[in-house]
Design an enzyme around this catalytic site. Structure first.
Site, PDB file in Angstrom:
ATOM      1  N   TYR A 171       0.863  -1.221   0.063  1.00  0.00           N
ATOM      2  CA  TYR A 171      -0.115   0.028  -0.110  1.00  0.00           C
ATOM      3  C   TYR A 171       1.072   1.254  -0.032  1.00  0.00           C
ATOM      4  O   TYR A 171       0.768   2.164  -0.904  1.00  0.00           O
ATOM      5  CB  TYR A 171      -0.873   0.107   1.165  1.00  0.00           C
ATOM      6  CG  TYR A 171      -1.731   1.238   1.377  1.00  0.00           C
ATOM      7  CD1 TYR A 171      -2.914   1.620   0.549  1.00  0.00           C
ATOM      8  CD2 TYR A 171      -1.206   2.252   2.205  1.00  0.00           C
ATOM      9  CE1 TYR A 171      -3.480   2.652   0.770  1.00  0.00           C
ATOM     10  CE2 TYR A 171      -1.871   3.646   2.472  1.00  0.00           C
ATOM     11  CZ  TYR A 171      -3.103   3.664   1.542  1.00  0.00           C
ATOM     12  OH  TYR A 171      -3.625   5.063   1.667  1.00  0.00           O
ATOM     13  N   LYS A 175       1.072   4.195  -2.972  1.00  0.00           N
ATOM     14  CA  LYS A 175       0.864   5.646  -2.642  1.00  0.00           C
ATOM     15  C   LYS A 175       2.341   6.335  -3.003  1.00  0.00           C
ATOM     16  O   LYS A 175       1.998   7.633  -3.252  1.00  0.00           O
ATOM     17  CB  LYS A 175       0.367   5.761  -1.284  1.00  0.00           C
ATOM     18  CG  LYS A 175      -1.154   5.585  -1.132  1.00  0.00           C
ATOM     19  CD  LYS A 175      -1.952   6.255  -2.091  1.00  0.00           C
ATOM     20  CE  LYS A 175      -3.599   6.139  -1.684  1.00  0.00           C
ATOM     21  NZ  LYS A 175      -4.441   6.848  -2.681  1.00  0.00           N
ATOM     22  N   THR A 208     -12.757   6.936   8.405  1.00  0.00           N
ATOM     23  CA  THR A 208     -13.208   5.999   7.293  1.00  0.00           C
ATOM     24  C   THR A 208     -12.048   5.505   6.582  1.00  0.00           C
ATOM     25  O   THR A 208     -12.148   4.672   5.588  1.00  0.00           O
ATOM     26  CB  THR A 208     -14.112   6.779   6.354  1.00  0.00           C
ATOM     27  OG1 THR A 208     -13.637   7.621   5.494  1.00  0.00           O
ATOM     28  CG2 THR A 208     -15.376   7.331   6.912  1.00  0.00           C
TER      29      THR A 208
END
Length: 301
Positions: A171, A175, A208
C-alpha cells in the site's frame, strides 16, 4: 491566516467534475461538496448500486458511471463514453484507492492490486481524459496520496511485489507511486504548455480511512504513528478538505500538495506539505512514467 474550509469553495456552476470512488468516504464528501457548490459531478464507482444510493444522498446535478480502476478494460470503456458525453472536463479527482490486508492479490490484468488500483488505473484514466481536460479553461487533476508514501521505496525490479510481499508495504509503495505520478504529471504539463494543473493531497488519518493498518510492520515509528493516529483521527469531512482545496482553491498552483498540519500530518487544518525526496526526484518520475506507459498501454505527454 484563516483556516481553509469547504465554505471557501468558489461557485462551481458550469463545471464538470469526475470523482473516482465517490460512493463512500472521502470521495462521497468531495462529490457532495462539489455538487452543492454547483458542479455537475460524475460519480465514477465500481459498485453502481452503491453509486446510485450516494447520488440520492447528494442530490443536485450528479450522474453515476461504472468504473473499476483495477481493470484497464473498464478504464477504457469508462473513458470512451465520457469523452463523448462530456467533451469539456474541468476536474478529475483521482480519489479511489485500495487498502488490502492478507495475501498478495492481482488485478484482471495481472498487476499487484494496490498498484493496479491506486496508480495504473488512474494513470491510464488521466491520459485518456487529458484532451477533455485541456479543452476546459482551468482544469485540474488531483492525485490522492497518503502519509505512508514517506516511508516507502519503489523497487523497479519488483514493482509488482512478487518478492517478500507485505500488504502494508505494498500500500505504501502504491501511494508513493501515486505521489510520484502527480509530481511528474505537473512537470510534463508545464513542459507541454498545457493549461491543466496537476495538484496533490492527502487526508491524514480519517475515521473511514484504513491508513493506520498501512503503518503496521513499519517499525517502531510506524507503530507509534498508527496508535497515535487511532487516537487522533479526524472526521471524513475534515479529511476531504485537502483534496477539495487542491481541486477548487483559485490560488492553487500546479504541483502543490495539501494535507493536515498536525501530528505527523495525521490531522488538523489544511496546509501545503512536501512530498518525500524520492517522490520529488525527476529521474524517478521519468522512470515510473515509462513503466506506467508500458504496463497500461496508454502514452501521453
Amino acid at each position: 491566516m484563516t483556516e481553509w474550509t469547504a465554505d471557501r469553495i468558489p461557485d462551481q456552476h458550469g463545471r464538470t467534475a469526475v470523482v473516482t470512488g465517490a460512493n463512500s468516504g472521502l470521495g462521497l464528501v468531495t462529490a457532495t461538496a462539489l455538487a452543492r457548490h454547483g458542479a455537475h459531478v460524475v460519480l465514477a464507482v465500481r459498485n453502481t448500486a452503491a453509486g446510485r444510493q450516494a447520488a440520492r444522498r447528494i442530490g443536485g446535478n450528479v450522474e453515476v458511471r461504472e468504473l473499476d480502476l483495477a481493470s484497464l478494460a473498464s478504464v477504457r470503456a469508462f473513458a470512451a463514453t465520457l469523452t463523448v458525453d462530456h467533451p469539456v472536463l474541468d476536474l478529475l479527482v483521482n480519489n479511489a484507492g485500495a487498502v488490502l490486508l492478507g495475501p498478495r492479490r492481482t488485478s484482471p490484468d495481472g498487476f499487484e492490486l494496490h498498484l493496479a488500483t491506486n496508480l495504473l488505473g488512474h494513470f491510464a484514466l488521466t491520459g485518456l481524459l487529458l484532451g477533455n481536460l485541456a479543452a476546459a479553461r482551468a482544469a485540474r487533476v488531483v492525485s490522492l496520496s497518503s502519509v505512508t508514501h514517506r516511508n516507502a521505496h519503489l523497487d523497479f525490479a519488483d514493482l509488482m511485489g512478487e518478492r517478500g510481499y507485505r500488504a502494508a508495504a505494498a500500500y505504501g509503495r502504491s501511494k508513493l507511486a501515486t505521489t510520484i505520478f502527480g509530481v511528474a504529471l505537473d512537470r510534463r504539463l508545464r513542459a507541454a504548455g498545457s493549461p491543466v494543473l496537476s495538484t496533490l493531497a492527502h487526508p491524514g488519518i480519517t475515521r473511514t480511512n484504513l491508513t493506520p493498518r498501512a503503518w503496521e510492520n513499519r517499525g517502531r515509528r510506524g507503530r507509534v504513528i498508527a496508535w497515535l493516529g487511532l487516537l487522533a483521527t479526524q472526521s471524513v469531512e475534515r479529511g476531504a478538505l485537502p483534496q477539495l482545496r487542491a481541486a477548487t482553491d483559485p490560488g492553487v498552483r500546479g504541483g502543490q500538495f495539501f494535507g493536515p498540519s498536525r501530528l505527523f500530518q495525521t490531522w488538523g487544518p489544511v496546509t501545503e506539505v512536501r512530498c518525500s525526496r524520492e517522490a520529488a526526484d525527476p529521474a524517478v518520475g521519468r522512470r515510473l512514467w515509462t513503466a506506467a506507459q508500458e504496463l497500461t498501454g496508454v502514452s501521453y505527454l
